[in-house]
Design a protein around this motif. Sequence first.
Motif, PDB file in Angstrom:
ATOM      1  N   LEU A 278       9.720   4.015   9.834  1.00 27.71           N
ATOM      2  CA  LEU A 278      10.285   4.062   8.486  1.00 27.71           C
ATOM      3  C   LEU A 278      10.161   5.489   7.951  1.00 27.71           C
ATOM      4  CD1 LEU A 278      11.514   2.737   6.003  1.00 27.71           C
ATOM      5  CD2 LEU A 278       9.214   2.066   5.302  1.00 27.71           C
ATOM      6  N   VAL A 279      11.257   6.241   8.042  1.00 28.51           N
ATOM      7  CA  VAL A 279      11.275   7.619   7.566  1.00 28.51           C
ATOM      8  C   VAL A 279      11.771   7.616   6.128  1.00 28.51           C
ATOM      9  CG1 VAL A 279      12.228   9.917   7.924  1.00 28.51           C
ATOM     10  CG2 VAL A 279      11.702   8.459   9.892  1.00 28.51           C
ATOM     11  N   ILE A 280      10.909   8.078   5.223  1.00 26.09           N
ATOM     12  CA  ILE A 280      11.218   8.075   3.794  1.00 26.09           C
ATOM     13  C   ILE A 280      11.213   9.512   3.294  1.00 26.09           C
ATOM     14  CG2 ILE A 280      10.414   7.330   1.515  1.00 26.09           C
ATOM     15  CD1 ILE A 280       9.172   4.909   2.794  1.00 26.09           C
ATOM     16  N   SER A 281      12.220   9.872   2.503  1.00 23.87           N
ATOM     17  CA  SER A 281      12.271  11.214   1.930  1.00 23.87           C
ATOM     18  C   SER A 281      11.121  11.407   0.957  1.00 23.87           C
ATOM     19  CB  SER A 281      13.602  11.430   1.202  1.00 23.87           C
ATOM     20  OG  SER A 281      13.648  10.624   0.030  1.00 23.87           O
TER      21      SER A 281
ATOM     22  N   ARG B 289       3.496   9.638   6.392  1.00 23.37           N
ATOM     23  CA  ARG B 289       3.326   9.927   7.810  1.00 23.37           C
ATOM     24  C   ARG B 289       3.082   8.644   8.599  1.00 23.37           C
ATOM     25  NH1 ARG B 289      -0.843   9.891  10.641  1.00 23.37           N
ATOM     26  NH2 ARG B 289      -2.300  10.020   8.898  1.00 23.37           N
ATOM     27  N   MET B 290       2.241   7.760   8.073  1.00 19.17           N
ATOM     28  CA  MET B 290       1.940   6.498   8.748  1.00 19.17           C
ATOM     29  C   MET B 290       3.179   5.615   8.861  1.00 19.17           C
ATOM     30  SD  MET B 290      -1.747   5.714   6.999  1.00 19.17           S
ATOM     31  CE  MET B 290      -2.095   4.198   7.894  1.00 19.17           C
ATOM     32  N   LEU B 291       3.980   5.598   7.797  1.00 12.79           N
ATOM     33  CA  LEU B 291       5.215   4.810   7.826  1.00 12.79           C
ATOM     34  C   LEU B 291       6.192   5.366   8.848  1.00 12.79           C
ATOM     35  CD1 LEU B 291       5.703   4.232   3.991  1.00 12.79           C
ATOM     36  CD2 LEU B 291       4.965   2.540   5.682  1.00 12.79           C
ATOM     37  N   ALA B 292       6.274   6.706   8.936  1.00 12.73           N
ATOM     38  CA  ALA B 292       7.171   7.343   9.907  1.00 12.73           C
ATOM     39  C   ALA B 292       6.759   6.994  11.331  1.00 12.73           C
ATOM     40  CB  ALA B 292       7.180   8.852   9.702  1.00 12.73           C
TER      41      ALA B 292
ATOM     42  N   LEU C 172       9.871  -3.137   3.148  1.00 13.02           N
ATOM     43  CA  LEU C 172       8.692  -3.817   2.602  1.00 13.02           C
ATOM     44  C   LEU C 172       7.855  -4.415   3.733  1.00 13.02           C
ATOM     45  CD1 LEU C 172       7.268  -4.622  -0.023  1.00 13.02           C
ATOM     46  CD2 LEU C 172       8.681  -6.670  -0.066  1.00 13.02           C
ATOM     47  N   ASN C 173       8.507  -4.943   4.733  1.00 13.71           N
ATOM     48  CA  ASN C 173       7.820  -5.509   5.880  1.00 13.71           C
ATOM     49  C   ASN C 173       7.011  -4.436   6.615  1.00 13.71           C
ATOM     50  OD1 ASN C 173       7.166  -7.672   7.623  1.00 13.71           O
ATOM     51  ND2 ASN C 173       8.744  -6.996   9.071  1.00 13.71           N
ATOM     52  N   ILE C 174       7.593  -3.257   6.796  1.00 13.48           N
ATOM     53  CA  ILE C 174       6.887  -2.166   7.482  1.00 13.48           C
ATOM     54  C   ILE C 174       5.710  -1.688   6.642  1.00 13.48           C
ATOM     55  CG2 ILE C 174       7.091   0.214   8.308  1.00 13.48           C
ATOM     56  CD1 ILE C 174       9.984  -0.489   9.130  1.00 13.48           C
ATOM     57  N   ILE C 175       5.900  -1.566   5.335  1.00 17.90           N
ATOM     58  CA  ILE C 175       4.808  -1.144   4.453  1.00 17.90           C
ATOM     59  C   ILE C 175       3.645  -2.129   4.560  1.00 17.90           C
ATOM     60  CG2 ILE C 175       4.112  -0.812   2.047  1.00 17.90           C
ATOM     61  CD1 ILE C 175       6.997   0.236   1.536  1.00 17.90           C
TER      62      ILE C 175
END
Length: 108
Positions: free
Chosen positions: A29-32, A22-25, A52-55
Amino acid sequence: MKWNLRLAAANRGIWNASELQRMLAEHGLVISAGKMSGLWSGEPASIKLDDLNIICAVLGCGVEELLIAEPEKVKRVDDAQGEQAATAVSGGPPVVPKRKDGRSLPPT
């Protein structure tokens, strides 16, 4: 390399993958769910540098906290063994590059 996402997240009070997802979205960064599970519980085969930069931005950490080098696992192969292994893997003579225009290269 050792993938250390789960511990890095736990050090910041993030205890489950869905919370991090949720935090990444929120940062674009939307991850399945399947890919997030792989990032959370295993070692990803690959990861984009932008991801990786967004994480790192979301967790407030550096790459060195997510990717831990394990140089003791690297084995040195001397040059003679390396050439023999390359030939054995390909099953034949070394591959010779060809010109882009289709013409063959002169003999060496």
